[in-house]
Enzyme design. Structure first.
Site, short mmCIF file in Angstrom:
data_model
loop_
_atom_site.label_atom_id
_atom_site.label_comp_id
_atom_site.label_asym_id
_atom_site.label_seq_id
_atom_site.Cartn_x
_atom_site.Cartn_y
_atom_site.Cartn_z
N CYS A 137 0.83 -1.20 0.00
CA CYS A 137 0.00 0.00 0.00
C CYS A 137 0.86 1.25 0.00
O CYS A 137 1.39 1.65 1.05
CB CYS A 137 -0.94 -0.01 1.21
SG CYS A 137 -1.96 1.47 1.36
N CYS A 140 -0.50 4.07 2.17
CA CYS A 140 -0.27 3.87 3.61
C CYS A 140 1.18 4.14 4.01
O CYS A 140 1.44 4.77 5.04
CB CYS A 140 -0.61 2.43 3.99
SG CYS A 140 -2.22 1.84 3.44
N ASP A 141 2.12 3.65 3.21
CA ASP A 141 3.52 3.63 3.65
C ASP A 141 4.48 4.50 2.84
O ASP A 141 5.65 4.62 3.20
CB ASP A 141 4.04 2.18 3.60
CG ASP A 141 3.22 1.25 4.48
OD1 ASP A 141 2.75 1.71 5.53
OD2 ASP A 141 3.07 0.06 4.11
#
Length: 309
Positions: A137, A140-141
């Site tokens: 992701c 997300c990261d």
């Protein structure tokens, strides 16, 4: 059924786009609705930085889209429980849904909208480096790798969207895809090609993930020249598709050879009273619009089924 057990009209397994849409339609039809979600409501779309292919929205953040749909379902009267579904049982005129923590939930009909989980590369060190350079992701990261060299593996919409997200913060982004062309939408590809720090490594594949405590580099093979290079990156974002998670239902509903749930055009499975919607259903096209369409069809079919009981 004991006196304490409550019979729900429509129980929906999964609170992604298909499941939430089904909840909206079933609740609007006056049925009691309960959603059971193992993770966070919204499904895979919450990881999309922007959604630009859903009718009526020129551009909307994936999380914003999911949140609006969730709020709509709850406002209509749907309830949600966060639990893992471990199995199904057919009692004839009603179904039993086994959960890990909440015991058995009873419902007149069940809609399976479990979607699919990310497909791993299946390589050595992949599990070891999750959270230490391996991610599924970018939204997300990606921020953890600002001004760093990173790679994305895949050639579909998700992969190119990940690369686009990373291009605004990372030093260099290497898009690694085993085919000669990307299967992503043309507009998305053109947008990505405008970024000078994005480098396309087509007809190539990752052969090794290297590092000690964290990812330090990738071995990448050019499948045309059969040469291999070491790519110094601190993160790799894997976007090579999804795997359906339907094993818990295999004893009751028919799956295809790839593990997807077989249905008819009304989203009905091989077991009367159980329906399937979204990416976990056997079909050709898996898009946000088709997930919503499945949710609509499955909910209306479930309501018709209840009315005939």
């Amino acid at each position: 059924m004991t006196e304490k057990q409550i019979m729900t009209d429509v129980l929906i397994v999964g609170a992604g786009t298909a499941g939430l849409t089904a909840a909206v339609y079933a609740a609007r039809a006056g049925k009691s609705v309960k959603l059971v979600e193992q993770y966070l409501q919204g499904g895979q779309i919450i990881n999309a930085s922007h959604v630009e292919n859903f009718p009526g929205f020129e551009s909307i953040a994936g999380f914003e889209f999911a949140e609006a749909l969730y709020n709509q379902a709850i406002k209509m009267g749907a309830e949600i429980a966060y639990d893992k579904v471990t199995g199904l049982h057919d009692y004839g005129n009603h179904k039993g849904v086994q959960t890990e923590y909440g015991g058995e939930l009873l419902a007149k009909t069940v809609i399976l909208a479990t979607g699919a989980r990310v497909r791993p590369l299946g390589m050595d060190n992949e599990d070891k480096f999750i959270g230490a350079g391996v991610s599924y992701c970018a939204t997300c990261d990606g921020a953890f790798f600002k001004d760093k060299n990173v790679a994305v593996v895949g050639g579909g919409n998700t992969a190119l969207d990940d690369a686009l997200v990373l291009s605004s913060t990372s030093k260099n982004v290497y898009l690694i895809h085993r085919s000669k062309t990307c299967s992503a939408e043309k507009r998305l590809l053109e947008k990505l090609q405008e970024h000078k720090n994005v480098h396309f490594l087509l007809e190539s594949e990752v052969t090794a993930l290297n590092g000690t405590d964290k990812l330090e580099s990738l071995n990448v093979r050019d499948n045309v020249s059969q040469t291999e290079q070491v790519l110094d990156v601190e993160a790799v974002f894997i976007a090579i598709g999804h795997i359906p998670d339907n094993k818990a239902f295999a004893a009751l509903v028919e799956l295809d050879a790839y593990g997807y749930i077989k249905t008819d055009e009304n989203c009905a499975t091989s077991c009367p009273g159980i329906f399937a919607a979204g990416d976990g259903r056997a079909k050709k096209v898996r898009q946000l619009t088709t997930a919503a369409a499945d949710g609509t069809e499955a909910a209306l079919a479930a309501c018709d089924y209840i009315d005939l009981l």
